[in-house]
Motif scaffolding. Structure first.
Motif, PDB file in Angstrom:
ATOM      1  N   SER A   1       6.350  -1.834 -12.476  1.00  0.00           N
ATOM      2  CA  SER A   1       5.448  -1.561 -11.357  1.00  0.00           C
ATOM      3  C   SER A   1       4.061  -1.194 -11.873  1.00  0.00           C
ATOM      4  O   SER A   1       3.934  -0.465 -12.864  1.00  0.00           O
ATOM      5  CB  SER A   1       5.990  -0.411 -10.497  1.00  0.00           C
ATOM      6  OG  SER A   1       7.260  -0.721  -9.983  1.00  0.00           O
TER       7      SER A   1
ATOM      8  N   ASN B   1       0.353   0.407 -10.457  1.00  0.00           N
ATOM      9  CA  ASN B   1      -0.294   1.112  -9.350  1.00  0.00           C
ATOM     10  C   ASN B   1      -1.773   1.344  -9.674  1.00  0.00           C
ATOM     11  O   ASN B   1      -2.120   1.681 -10.818  1.00  0.00           O
ATOM     12  CB  ASN B   1       0.396   2.448  -9.089  1.00  0.00           C
ATOM     13  CG  ASN B   1       1.794   2.271  -8.518  1.00  0.00           C
ATOM     14  OD1 ASN B   1       1.983   2.184  -7.319  1.00  0.00           O
ATOM     15  ND2 ASN B   1       2.795   2.201  -9.395  1.00  0.00           N
TER      16      ASN B   1
ATOM     17  N   SER C   1      -5.974   2.201  -7.596  1.00  0.00           N
ATOM     18  CA  SER C   1      -6.697   2.643  -6.409  1.00  0.00           C
ATOM     19  C   SER C   1      -7.002   1.463  -5.485  1.00  0.00           C
ATOM     20  O   SER C   1      -7.501   0.421  -5.925  1.00  0.00           O
ATOM     21  CB  SER C   1      -8.004   3.326  -6.813  1.00  0.00           C
ATOM     22  OG  SER C   1      -8.819   3.572  -5.679  1.00  0.00           O
TER      23      SER C   1
ATOM     24  N   THR D   1      -3.347   4.114  -2.696  1.00  0.00           N
ATOM     25  CA  THR D   1      -3.097   3.255  -3.844  1.00  0.00           C
ATOM     26  C   THR D   1      -2.389   1.963  -3.414  1.00  0.00           C
ATOM     27  O   THR D   1      -1.809   1.884  -2.333  1.00  0.00           O
ATOM     28  CB  THR D   1      -2.230   3.965  -4.903  1.00  0.00           C
ATOM     29  OG1 THR D   1      -0.929   4.222  -4.353  1.00  0.00           O
ATOM     30  CG2 THR D   1      -2.856   5.277  -5.333  1.00  0.00           C
ATOM     31  N   LEU D   2      -2.474   0.974  -4.276  1.00  0.00           N
ATOM     32  CA  LEU D   2      -1.767  -0.285  -4.087  1.00  0.00           C
ATOM     33  C   LEU D   2      -0.802  -0.481  -5.250  1.00  0.00           C
ATOM     34  O   LEU D   2      -1.071  -0.039  -6.373  1.00  0.00           O
ATOM     35  CB  LEU D   2      -2.742  -1.453  -4.023  1.00  0.00           C
ATOM     36  CG  LEU D   2      -3.648  -1.533  -2.788  1.00  0.00           C
ATOM     37  CD1 LEU D   2      -4.716  -2.603  -2.989  1.00  0.00           C
ATOM     38  CD2 LEU D   2      -2.830  -1.839  -1.539  1.00  0.00           C
ATOM     39  N   GLU D   3       0.297  -1.162  -4.969  1.00  0.00           N
ATOM     40  CA  GLU D   3       1.290  -1.441  -6.006  1.00  0.00           C
ATOM     41  C   GLU D   3       1.599  -2.930  -6.032  1.00  0.00           C
ATOM     42  O   GLU D   3       1.748  -3.565  -4.987  1.00  0.00           O
ATOM     43  CB  GLU D   3       2.586  -0.673  -5.740  1.00  0.00           C
ATOM     44  CG  GLU D   3       3.687  -0.960  -6.774  1.00  0.00           C
ATOM     45  CD  GLU D   3       5.031  -0.375  -6.394  1.00  0.00           C
ATOM     46  OE1 GLU D   3       5.696   0.183  -7.293  1.00  0.00           O
ATOM     47  OE2 GLU D   3       5.421  -0.483  -5.220  1.00  0.00           O
ATOM     48  N   THR D   4       1.668  -3.488  -7.225  1.00  0.00           N
ATOM     49  CA  THR D   4       2.204  -4.829  -7.408  1.00  0.00           C
ATOM     50  C   THR D   4       3.267  -4.753  -8.486  1.00  0.00           C
ATOM     51  O   THR D   4       3.318  -3.782  -9.249  1.00  0.00           O
ATOM     52  CB  THR D   4       1.094  -5.846  -7.768  1.00  0.00           C
ATOM     53  OG1 THR D   4       1.647  -7.165  -7.756  1.00  0.00           O
ATOM     54  CG2 THR D   4       0.483  -5.554  -9.122  1.00  0.00           C
TER      55      THR D   4
ATOM     56  N   TYR E   1      -5.135   2.110 -14.237  1.00  0.00           N
ATOM     57  CA  TYR E   1      -3.917   1.802 -13.500  1.00  0.00           C
ATOM     58  C   TYR E   1      -2.751   2.453 -14.237  1.00  0.00           C
ATOM     59  O   TYR E   1      -2.859   2.808 -15.415  1.00  0.00           O
ATOM     60  CB  TYR E   1      -3.697   0.286 -13.374  1.00  0.00           C
ATOM     61  CG  TYR E   1      -3.635  -0.429 -14.704  1.00  0.00           C
ATOM     62  CD1 TYR E   1      -2.442  -0.500 -15.432  1.00  0.00           C
ATOM     63  CD2 TYR E   1      -4.774  -1.021 -15.251  1.00  0.00           C
ATOM     64  CE1 TYR E   1      -2.393  -1.137 -16.657  1.00  0.00           C
ATOM     65  CE2 TYR E   1      -4.730  -1.656 -16.468  1.00  0.00           C
ATOM     66  CZ  TYR E   1      -3.536  -1.719 -17.174  1.00  0.00           C
ATOM     67  OH  TYR E   1      -3.497  -2.337 -18.384  1.00  0.00           O
ATOM     68  N   THR E   2      -1.668   2.625 -13.540  1.00  0.00           N
ATOM     69  CA  THR E   2      -0.476   3.203 -14.171  1.00  0.00           C
ATOM     70  C   THR E   2       0.659   2.190 -14.105  1.00  0.00           C
ATOM     71  O   THR E   2       0.699   1.335 -13.213  1.00  0.00           O
ATOM     72  CB  THR E   2      -0.027   4.500 -13.468  1.00  0.00           C
ATOM     73  OG1 THR E   2       0.312   4.201 -12.097  1.00  0.00           O
ATOM     74  CG2 THR E   2      -1.131   5.540 -13.494  1.00  0.00           C
ATOM     75  N   THR E   3       1.579   2.281 -15.046  1.00  0.00           N
ATOM     76  CA  THR E   3       2.731   1.387 -15.072  1.00  0.00           C
ATOM     77  C   THR E   3       4.020   2.195 -15.134  1.00  0.00           C
ATOM     78  O   THR E   3       4.036   3.322 -15.617  1.00  0.00           O
ATOM     79  CB  THR E   3       2.690   0.444 -16.288  1.00  0.00           C
ATOM     80  OG1 THR E   3       2.796   1.218 -17.482  1.00  0.00           O
ATOM     81  CG2 THR E   3       1.413  -0.358 -16.309  1.00  0.00           C
TER      82      THR E   3
ATOM     83  N   SER F   1       0.835  -1.201   0.000  1.00  0.00           N
ATOM     84  CA  SER F   1       0.000   0.000   0.000  1.00  0.00           C
ATOM     85  C   SER F   1       0.865   1.243   0.000  1.00  0.00           C
ATOM     86  O   SER F   1       1.938   1.281   0.604  1.00  0.00           O
ATOM     87  CB  SER F   1      -0.912  -0.006   1.227  1.00  0.00           C
ATOM     88  OG  SER F   1      -0.163  -0.151   2.423  1.00  0.00           O
ATOM     89  N   LYS F   2       0.374   2.249  -0.710  1.00  0.00           N
ATOM     90  CA  LYS F   2       1.022   3.565  -0.743  1.00  0.00           C
ATOM     91  C   LYS F   2      -0.082   4.608  -0.618  1.00  0.00           C
ATOM     92  O   LYS F   2      -0.609   5.093  -1.621  1.00  0.00           O
ATOM     93  CB  LYS F   2       1.798   3.765  -2.043  1.00  0.00           C
ATOM     94  CG  LYS F   2       3.009   2.867  -2.213  1.00  0.00           C
ATOM     95  CD  LYS F   2       3.755   3.203  -3.505  1.00  0.00           C
ATOM     96  CE  LYS F   2       5.065   2.451  -3.604  1.00  0.00           C
ATOM     97  NZ  LYS F   2       5.797   2.794  -4.853  1.00  0.00           N
TER      98      LYS F   2
END
Length: 390
Positions: free
Chosen positions: A256, A258, A260, A190-193, A237-239, A186-187
């Protein structure tokens, strides 16, 4: 006592008392975080989606079975910095019974047999719909009298941009690792994988050249991430990437993603269950690769290529894939290392890659053992010289 010595002593005391605990430091952090628990704080969950509504520190296996349960340590005593551990009265913690673990056989594959397995894996990939599969092996290293606490601190110094951990948990045992791969974190809102794959030795000049096999391997993982996003209706989503990530003695390709956190806030456990295992540790198609691994590998992965980290503690998620890890027994360090096999794989190069990945841990072990040897030699020399003077 120098900086870091207090952590070394603290971890060694916890192990002497056989206390359940998890210690971890996130990339770029200056101090480990520590969660202490009682046996009653340990939950064994039956499935990966059972994390819904839970919080604590999670230690998850590659696959759940009777020898490798999904473990959640509920929030207990949380210590954030050196001042906190110095103030903590560890002497007041009672020692817990140390049950002798059931004897386990670790299958150590010979190079000749590993190369045959990779040949067979490439043949299957070329003749079926299997696109990629990860084949791993165990690399043993002899354990001496060195301090486990000191080894953990050495590993932290060598890999500051990884999640470096040490856990001692009922049902799992004693594990240590330094993993660069985010599963989910989590950021804020937002969440990141992360999609991480492809490996080469770290370069001093950071001038990396990635080959087709490595680029394709990383692209497999990224495409899988997007398939999971589609299932959970995650958009936009963003990359960022692909880009090079340096970790320890090696470097990887990383992308990466990212999005919501609201998209999965009521089904986080389900989302993680869908992500795990990623193609970076399993393969594609995932179900076929998972079945193939169970036939080609002769050892039990246990927690290697599972995931771990704080889960909704203080509304924070920091889950990492359990790479660059080792299971610590009374006499040995059992290092787990794997490589992504595709139709372009060359067996001898895959053997070299698994060896290369193990250097992150092996170099830390060697540094601590060499330091211990030098201390013993210096002490013995000092005593001998003193005897001569007398």
């Amino acid at each position: 006592m120098t900086r870091g010595d207090s952590y070394t002593v603290f971890f060694d005391q916890l192990l002497q008392k056989n206390r359940p605990f998890a210690a971890w430091s996130l990339p770029g952090e200056t101090a480990p975080e520590i969660l202490l628990g009682e046996p009653s704080d340990i939950l064994f969950l039956e499935d990966f989606d059972r994390l819904n509504g839970q919080e604590g520190f999670v230690f998850a296996p590659f696959r759940i079975d009777e020898n490798s349960p999904l473990i959640l340590m509920k929030p207990g005593v949380y210590l954030k910095d050196e001042k906190a551990i110095k103030a903590f009265d560890i002497e007041a913690l009672p020692s817990l019974e140390c049950k002798t673990p059931a004897s386990r056989d670790f299958y150590i594959i010979a190079q000749e047999n590993y190369l045959k397995d990779i040949d067979e894996t490439v043949r299957v990939i070329q003749s079926t719909k299997l696109s990629k599969v990860i084949v791993s092996r165990i690399i043993p290293a002899k354990r001496g009298n060195e301090s486990i606490g000191e080894l953990y601190m050495q590993l932290r110094r060598q890999t500051p941009n990884a999640m470096v951990y040490l856990v001692n948990l009922p049902g799992a045992g004693l594990w240590m690792g330094a993993t660069p791969e985010v599963l989910l974190q989590s950021k804020g809102k937002t969440l990141e994988t992360v999609s991480l794959a492809g490996t080469q030795s770290r370069r001093d000049d950071s001038d990396y050249r990635w080959h087709t096999k490595e680029i394709e391997e990383q692209a497999f993982v990224s495409r899988y991430m997007l398939d999971v996003f589609y299932k959970f209706n995650i958009h936009p989503y963003t990359t960022q990437g692909p880009e090079t990530l340096e970790s320890g003695r090696v470097a990887h390709l990383k992308t990466s993603f990212n999005f919501s956190a609201k998209k999965v806030e009521d089904k986080l456990g389900d989302f993680v269950a869908q992500l795990h295992p990623t193609p970076a540790v399993c393969g594609l198609p995932k179900s076929k690769a998972h079945r193939f691994i169970s036939t080609i590998e002769k050892h039990d992965r246990r927690y290697y290529s599972g995931y771990l980290g704080p889960w909704r503690m203080n509304d924070c998620i920091r889950l990492f894939v359990n790479l660059r890890c080792m299971e610590i027994t009374a006499d040995n360090y059992m290092l787990y290392s794997g490589g992504g096999i595709t139709a372009r794989s060359v067996p001898a190069e895959e053997w070299d890659e698994t060896t290369k990945k193990a250097t992150t841990l092996l170099s830390a072990i060697e540094a601590v053992q060499t330091n211990d040897f030098n201390k013993e030699t210096h002490s013995a020399t000092g005593l001998f010289t003193a005897g001569q003077r007398n």
